[in-house]
Write an enzyme that holds these catalytic residues in place. Structure first.
Site, mmCIF file in Angstrom:
data_model
loop_
_atom_site.group_PDB
_atom_site.id
_atom_site.type_symbol
_atom_site.label_atom_id
_atom_site.label_comp_id
_atom_site.label_asym_id
_atom_site.label_seq_id
_atom_site.Cartn_x
_atom_site.Cartn_y
_atom_site.Cartn_z
ATOM 1 N N GLN A 145 11.982 7.177 9.731
ATOM 2 C CA GLN A 145 11.926 7.682 11.111
ATOM 3 C C GLN A 145 10.512 7.619 11.684
ATOM 4 O O GLN A 145 10.318 7.605 12.888
ATOM 5 C CB GLN A 145 12.428 9.130 11.162
ATOM 6 C CG GLN A 145 12.611 9.599 12.598
ATOM 7 C CD GLN A 145 12.749 11.093 12.722
ATOM 8 O OE1 GLN A 145 13.567 11.689 12.032
ATOM 9 N NE2 GLN A 145 11.969 11.697 13.605
ATOM 10 N N MET A 185 2.659 10.307 6.306
ATOM 11 C CA MET A 185 2.068 9.331 5.384
ATOM 12 C C MET A 185 2.138 7.945 5.994
ATOM 13 O O MET A 185 3.119 7.583 6.637
ATOM 14 C CB MET A 185 2.793 9.367 4.049
ATOM 15 C CG MET A 185 2.477 10.617 3.290
ATOM 16 S SD MET A 185 2.917 10.449 1.561
ATOM 17 C CE MET A 185 2.434 12.063 0.989
ATOM 18 N N HIS A 193 7.307 5.613 1.393
ATOM 19 C CA HIS A 193 8.064 4.488 0.842
ATOM 20 C C HIS A 193 8.914 4.944 -0.353
ATOM 21 O O HIS A 193 10.074 4.564 -0.486
ATOM 22 C CB HIS A 193 7.110 3.377 0.372
ATOM 23 C CG HIS A 193 6.243 2.799 1.446
ATOM 24 N ND1 HIS A 193 4.880 2.940 1.463
ATOM 25 C CD2 HIS A 193 6.544 2.058 2.550
ATOM 26 C CE1 HIS A 193 4.374 2.313 2.505
ATOM 27 N NE2 HIS A 193 5.358 1.777 3.190
ATOM 28 N N ASP A 201 8.688 5.234 12.034
ATOM 29 C CA ASP A 201 8.643 4.095 12.966
ATOM 30 C C ASP A 201 9.951 4.090 13.747
ATOM 31 O O ASP A 201 10.776 3.187 13.600
ATOM 32 C CB ASP A 201 8.438 2.798 12.188
ATOM 33 C CG ASP A 201 7.142 2.815 11.408
ATOM 34 O OD1 ASP A 201 6.096 2.544 11.991
ATOM 35 O OD2 ASP A 201 7.170 3.144 10.200
ATOM 36 N N HIS A 247 3.200 4.534 -0.540
ATOM 37 C CA HIS A 247 2.898 5.968 -0.601
ATOM 38 C C HIS A 247 4.215 6.742 -0.687
ATOM 39 O O HIS A 247 5.301 6.127 -0.799
ATOM 40 C CB HIS A 247 2.089 6.379 0.629
ATOM 41 C CG HIS A 247 2.689 5.932 1.929
ATOM 42 N ND1 HIS A 247 3.870 6.437 2.413
ATOM 43 C CD2 HIS A 247 2.284 4.992 2.829
ATOM 44 C CE1 HIS A 247 4.162 5.860 3.562
ATOM 45 N NE2 HIS A 247 3.221 4.963 3.840
ATOM 46 N N ALA A 288 0.878 -1.180 0.000
ATOM 47 C CA ALA A 288 0.000 0.000 0.000
ATOM 48 C C ALA A 288 0.914 1.228 0.000
ATOM 49 O O ALA A 288 0.840 2.095 0.873
ATOM 50 C CB ALA A 288 -0.969 0.000 1.181
HETATM 51 P P1 AMP Z 1 5.521 -0.188 6.275
HETATM 52 O O1 AMP Z 1 5.124 -0.528 4.875
HETATM 53 O O2 AMP Z 1 4.548 0.663 6.996
HETATM 54 O O3 AMP Z 1 5.985 -1.407 7.046
HETATM 55 O O4 AMP Z 1 6.819 0.736 6.128
HETATM 56 C C1 AMP Z 1 7.952 0.322 5.421
HETATM 57 C C2 AMP Z 1 9.065 1.310 5.653
HETATM 58 O O5 AMP Z 1 8.633 2.604 5.226
HETATM 59 C C3 AMP Z 1 9.435 1.446 7.147
HETATM 60 O O6 AMP Z 1 10.845 1.608 7.257
HETATM 61 C C4 AMP Z 1 8.699 2.706 7.538
HETATM 62 O O7 AMP Z 1 9.280 3.379 8.642
HETATM 63 C C5 AMP Z 1 8.830 3.536 6.273
HETATM 64 N N1 AMP Z 1 7.791 4.567 6.243
HETATM 65 C C6 AMP Z 1 6.461 4.419 6.440
HETATM 66 N N2 AMP Z 1 5.829 5.609 6.384
HETATM 67 C C7 AMP Z 1 6.794 6.544 6.173
HETATM 68 C C8 AMP Z 1 6.796 7.965 6.028
HETATM 69 N N3 AMP Z 1 5.678 8.667 6.099
HETATM 70 N N4 AMP Z 1 7.988 8.583 5.812
HETATM 71 C C9 AMP Z 1 9.141 7.875 5.733
HETATM 72 N N5 AMP Z 1 9.203 6.536 5.869
HETATM 73 C C10 AMP Z 1 8.059 5.875 6.077
#
Ligand code: AMP
Length: 281
Positions: free
Chosen positions: A149, A185, A37, A151, A34, A32
């Site tokens: 950052q 995001m 990513h 997370d 955005h 998903a």
């Molecule tokens: P996720 O798909 O939510 O597991 O996130 C995958 C990677 O993208 C992780 O390292 C997250 O910290 C990073 N991530 C998610 N949202 C953001 C954002 N808004 N800005 C920067 N990195 C993000």
């Protein structure tokens, strides 16, 4: 972009690239996709030879079954976005590629990181994160890992995991990518309705307000005010804390020249949102 669904095929391809002395950057995600990513993939592309992204919604890191079942999926749009961004390789495995039947469950010694903030409110979450990230790192063997950052606690957990694994992998933490409103995001934002999405930006506004007043006001009063305000407009705050950036120790008093992080987790309806802001005295 080359898409791999099987771990074995990815492995063979990456071995070839490594034998040509190409360096690999890795961006693990749950899809998903955005702008957040994309910013990680662009950072990797700007710094290193080959960028690998993975998309896998890891059931073991969801402490809440409903959250897993409603996690947004949009594989076709993700693939288009990755191609557009210029990602070199996508690993998009099925569950049996990641957790084959007889795979023993491991447990990771994460110390107090597992007992505070996200660890406390999402029991088992970081163990699940470590299981999948250990698998992916063992498979991709990247030179550099790109994390967000957004997370923040997860970045500390994964740095610890890399240490425990004894692998020579650099970790780059990229800034949180935000919507114009300030809302960080997140794939979970897709589950907010229009009104909630607008309201959600209040989280960031609260973090900004605290950061501006942190050095001149009492911390407890600042936190109480922010929680009361957010709850009055419909949030249910799980935690709001100011902590040291290295060990995530919650602090009552701010010292000049140190770095702190303001961390928040709150529900808006059934959607759990997290955000943070770094502040240096
Ligand atoms: P996720 O798909 O939510 O597991 O996130 C995958 C990677 O993208 C992780 O390292 C997250 O910290 C990073 N991530 C998610 N949202 C953001 C954002 N808004 N800005 C920067 N990195 C993000």
């Amino acid at each position: 972009m080359i898409l791999f669904k099987k771990a074995g095929d990815l492995n063979i391809h990456l071995q070839k690239l490594r034998s040509q002395n190409l360096k690999i950057g890795f961006v693990p995600t749950m899809g998903a996709l955005h702008g957040g990513h994309v910013s990680l993939i662009e950072r990797s592309k700007s710094e290193i030879d080959i960028t690998v992204c993975s998309i896998y919604v890891n059931p073991l890191q969801f402490n809440n079954k409903k959250d897993f079942e409603t996690y947004p999926l949009k594989p076709e749009a993700d693939i288009l976005l990755l191609e557009h961004t210029g990602c070199d390789i996508l690993f998009h495995p099925t569950e049996n590629q990641i957790y084959p039947d007889q795979d023993p469950m491991r447990s990771f010694d994460l110390g107090r990181l597992e007992q505070i903030f996200e660890g406390k409110f999402r029991p088992g979450h970081f163990q699940g994160v470590c299981l999948i990230v250990e698998k992916l790192l063992g498979l991709v063997k990247p030179n550099q890992l790109y994390l967000g950052q957004k997370d923040y606690q997860q970045t500390l957990v994964i740095k610890k995991l890399v240490q425990l694994m004894g692998m020579d992998i650099g970790v780059t933490v990229c800034p949180t990518f935000r919507e114009e409103s300030g809302l960080a995001m997140s794939s979970r934002n897709l589950r907010l309705n229009v009104a909630e999405r607008e309201l959600a930006s209040e989280l960031y506004k609260s973090l900004m307000k605290i950061s501006k007043e942190l050095f001149s006001r009492d911390i407890e009063a600042l936190k109480d005010e922010a929680i009361a305000r957010l709850e009055s407009i419909g949030f249910k705050v799980e935690y709001l804390e100011i902590a040291t950036t290295d060990g995530l120790q919650a602090v009552q008093k701010i010292e000049p020249k140190y770095s702190y992080i303001i961390l928040i987790a709150a529900f808006l309806g059934s959607v759990r949102l997290i955000d943070n802001l770094m502040v240096t005295g």
